[in-house]
Design an enzyme around this catalytic site. Sequence first.
Site, PDB file in Angstrom:
ATOM      1  N   SER A   5      77.591  58.999-112.792  1.00 19.14           N
ATOM      2  CA  SER A   5      77.390  58.667-114.261  1.00 19.14           C
ATOM      3  C   SER A   5      78.181  59.637-115.080  1.00 19.14           C
ATOM      4  O   SER A   5      78.475  60.966-114.681  1.00 19.14           O
ATOM      5  CB  SER A   5      76.150  58.332-114.720  1.00 19.14           C
ATOM      6  OG  SER A   5      75.612  57.466-114.215  1.00 19.14           O
TER       7      SER A   5
HETATM    8  N1  SAH Z   1      72.282  58.851-110.420  1.00 23.48           N
HETATM    9  C1  SAH Z   1      73.656  58.577-109.897  1.00 23.48           C
HETATM   10  C2  SAH Z   1      74.134  57.121-110.126  1.00 23.48           C
HETATM   11  C3  SAH Z   1      74.534  56.461-109.061  1.00 23.48           C
HETATM   12  S1  SAH Z   1      75.237  54.737-109.646  1.00 23.48           S
HETATM   13  C4  SAH Z   1      74.363  59.775-109.979  1.00 23.48           C
HETATM   14  O1  SAH Z   1      74.052  60.708-110.521  1.00 23.48           O
HETATM   15  O2  SAH Z   1      75.367  59.694-109.003  1.00 23.48           O
HETATM   16  C5  SAH Z   1      73.656  53.688-109.105  1.00 23.48           C
HETATM   17  C6  SAH Z   1      73.191  53.972-107.618  1.00 23.48           C
HETATM   18  O3  SAH Z   1      72.100  52.824-107.712  1.00 23.48           O
HETATM   19  C7  SAH Z   1      74.249  53.622-106.709  1.00 23.48           C
HETATM   20  O4  SAH Z   1      74.395  54.617-105.808  1.00 23.48           O
HETATM   21  C8  SAH Z   1      73.688  52.239-105.876  1.00 23.48           C
HETATM   22  O5  SAH Z   1      73.905  52.307-104.684  1.00 23.48           O
HETATM   23  C9  SAH Z   1      72.268  52.437-106.247  1.00 23.48           C
HETATM   24  N2  SAH Z   1      71.395  51.014-106.080  1.00 23.48           N
HETATM   25  C10 SAH Z   1      71.625  49.898-106.416  1.00 23.48           C
HETATM   26  N3  SAH Z   1      70.677  49.017-106.063  1.00 23.48           N
HETATM   27  C11 SAH Z   1      69.670  49.778-105.602  1.00 23.48           C
HETATM   28  C12 SAH Z   1      68.497  49.393-105.043  1.00 23.48           C
HETATM   29  N4  SAH Z   1      67.943  48.242-105.213  1.00 23.48           N
HETATM   30  N5  SAH Z   1      67.738  50.474-104.642  1.00 23.48           N
HETATM   31  C13 SAH Z   1      68.070  51.840-104.763  1.00 23.48           C
HETATM   32  N6  SAH Z   1      69.276  52.125-105.165  1.00 23.48           N
HETATM   33  C14 SAH Z   1      70.153  51.136-105.537  1.00 23.48           C
END
Ligand code: SAH
Length: 238
Positions: A86
């Site tokens: 993000s």
């Molecule tokens: N907090 C992260 C943001 C990653 S984007 C950072 O700072 O880099 C959101 C993430 O949510 C992705 O990696 C995606 O794979 C994950 N995601 C999507 N659906 C999910 C679920 N049902 N359970 C756990 N993670 C999930």
Amino acid sequence: MRNWINKSVFALLMFLAHISCGQNSDTFSAQRNSMVKTQIENRGITDESILRAFRKVERHKFILPRYLPYAYSDSPLPIDEGQTISQPYIVAFMTHALTLKKSDKVLEIGTGSGYQTAILAELCDSVFTIEIFEKLANKAMELFKNLDYTNVRCKIGDGYKGWPQHAPFNAILVTCAPTKIPEPLQEQLAEGGRMIIPVGNNPVQHLVLLKKNKGKITEDSILPVRFVPMIDSKGHQY
Ligand code: SAH
């Protein structure tokens, strides 16, 4: 004489190597301080413990090497599995919205790169984080180990269901967007707990802040945003 020259040349080379290494980490730390000032503090987030966490956590360690020149830019960046790390301001905004205390137990859904997790781990005693993609979770776990975040527990799994074995949580931060707020996450919120979650279909999503008081949940929609979808094990959005 020759020995003396050799020693001098060696010392000079060591000195130059030292300066150039120093310059690299100095460049990143200068970029990081400027990111904190212009992207976070100047936009109204002035809580010193949050600013300190952002000055400390090295975002360049959480991104793919080809994006290193953009490590401290004002934007999200691609990570593996078609996901994103993000934008720093959004990480700060969501963290701030949770009004965290040191003693809080926090659950994060969507570990991704692990950057948001590290920020939470700087602020709170214990952080639990769930990532659905094995590759991302394993990479993040390795990083938490290397950076000595002993207060983080990460697992591979479907965050829709939360982590009942460690509930209730004082705060829940969700970084992927479902179309409806998952019931299990609401149940796993402690009394007085807060949850921040992007909700909705692409491209229209809203960051929603939930609070649980005397068992009752209140909801506030606070900011239009764009996040990756929260998916199930088959890749369909919740
Ligand atoms: N907090 C992260 C943001 C990653 S984007 C950072 O700072 O880099 C959101 C993430 O949510 C992705 O990696 C995606 O794979 C994950 N995601 C999507 N659906 C999910 C679920 N049902 N359970 C756990 N993670 C999930």
